[in-house]
Design an enzyme around this catalytic site. Sequence first.
Site: not given
Length: 509
Positions: A238, A262
């Site tokens: 993330d 990400e």
Amino acid sequence: MRFPTISAIAIASVFLFDTVLSATPAEWRGRSIYQVFTDRFAPTDSTTKPSCPSGYGGYCGGTWQGIISKLDYIQGMGFTAIWISPVVEQVADPSRGYHGYSAQDLYSVNTNFGSADDLKALAAALKSRGMYPGLLESCADISTYLMVDVVANHMASDDAAESIDYTIINPFNDKKYFHDICWVTDYNNQTNVELCWLGNDQYPLPDLNTTRTDVRSMFSSWVEYLVSTYSIDGLRVDTVKHVEGPFWSIFNSASGVYNVGEVADGNVPYVCPYQNYMDGVLAYPTYYQATEFFSDTSATSLNFVNEVKAMNSQCKDTTLLGSFSENHDQPRFAYYTSDLVLARNILVFTMLQDGIPIVYQGQEQHFSGAGDPYDREALWTSNYDTSAPLYELTKQMNAIRSLAIAKSSDYLTWHTQIVYSDAHNVAFRKGTSSYMILMVVNNLGEQAENYSVTMPSVGFPAGLTVVDVLSCNNVTVDANGGLAAAFVGGLPMVYYPYFLLPGTGWCGY
């Protein structure tokens, strides 16, 4: 429309060789991933349907045991990996913890999802079964990969920013491990993005100072522990753009497994360089342009085509990117348009373009939620309908991709080429000559009249008979290597050589 049946032999053959667990980036190329939002996938008791109103910000009751109970549903679509929400213990506030991105203790698991033994049981359940239906007996020991979402940019606190009790944050139990308080306010300022905090004063996400040697060492120790303890095969990482690049090289190496990060940005020159620090990144630039093209029948293909070309030329290795058209952070595709034909087109593109395809739970049910939190619907509201049109199409795309991998040694490393495009139609070639797949997609939607497009040269040898495996229609490649594609109501087409189909069950062959 008659859809073809697919034999067990066809969809099993690709993994005959894969009888030993492995999780290198090269071996992830052949996988396809189903994204599970743990709290909203399945409760432990599959006979119950907990209330979970649209947009609800709190725990709805999904668990790791619930995932185990519904693996047949995932298996039916042919996925060979699942990506689950972060697994670590969260802050007490349920509205901030149900998604998993507000960690307080990295060395404990989120008890709302289950126990440590439940998480181990999920990994064991995946490794004890192959995710293709009807596997041959000799393939019974094929394992399915487990990907876990992790966060290394920040921790979280139930306290206001100025009064955080750092002593209860594990293992970063001292203020010294964090950047001083400031808020991310300018995404065009990389220093602000990397050094400042996400959240706000009342709901802070304390930003870790990942340039510190001790923080890097602590993260390396933790990720090694996480992967080994729970038999994890890959990580979705993330908020990658909020951390300096060199940290990710250390983190990726310490994990010992494939990492896909990400980097939520539509700028190709910004996103691609992160692949210098980690194995792969989510293909966000392509996602944005594909969504714009396929959701709007008045849009033309120029930006979409140019973005695919830019990713191919600027990313280190597009075959290790994560290909997606929905996730838990973005509005559902059906939020933009309810047109099921357009949904079919973007799903075909997602599954067959370069990279490792990812389908987010509910996409196969044509869920239509808006952005976070409305895109986090409880899947049990669909009754896990295996007859849904996009469920069946997903199964078909996984199967044809797997067949292509089995028949061609270089299919996975062949970079997608655009062989034809006009305002509303685009054809992509992947693979070598007689062993390639040709997908032809468009954005005209349900209202499209039947029409034909003649493509001068697509890459197939002259005279080769190819089959659209979605409609079962045959066509012969002309003397110049061209092909006439006959669209029926805007539906996508996936052409594959006829001579590779006998014995597979496709279209009765």
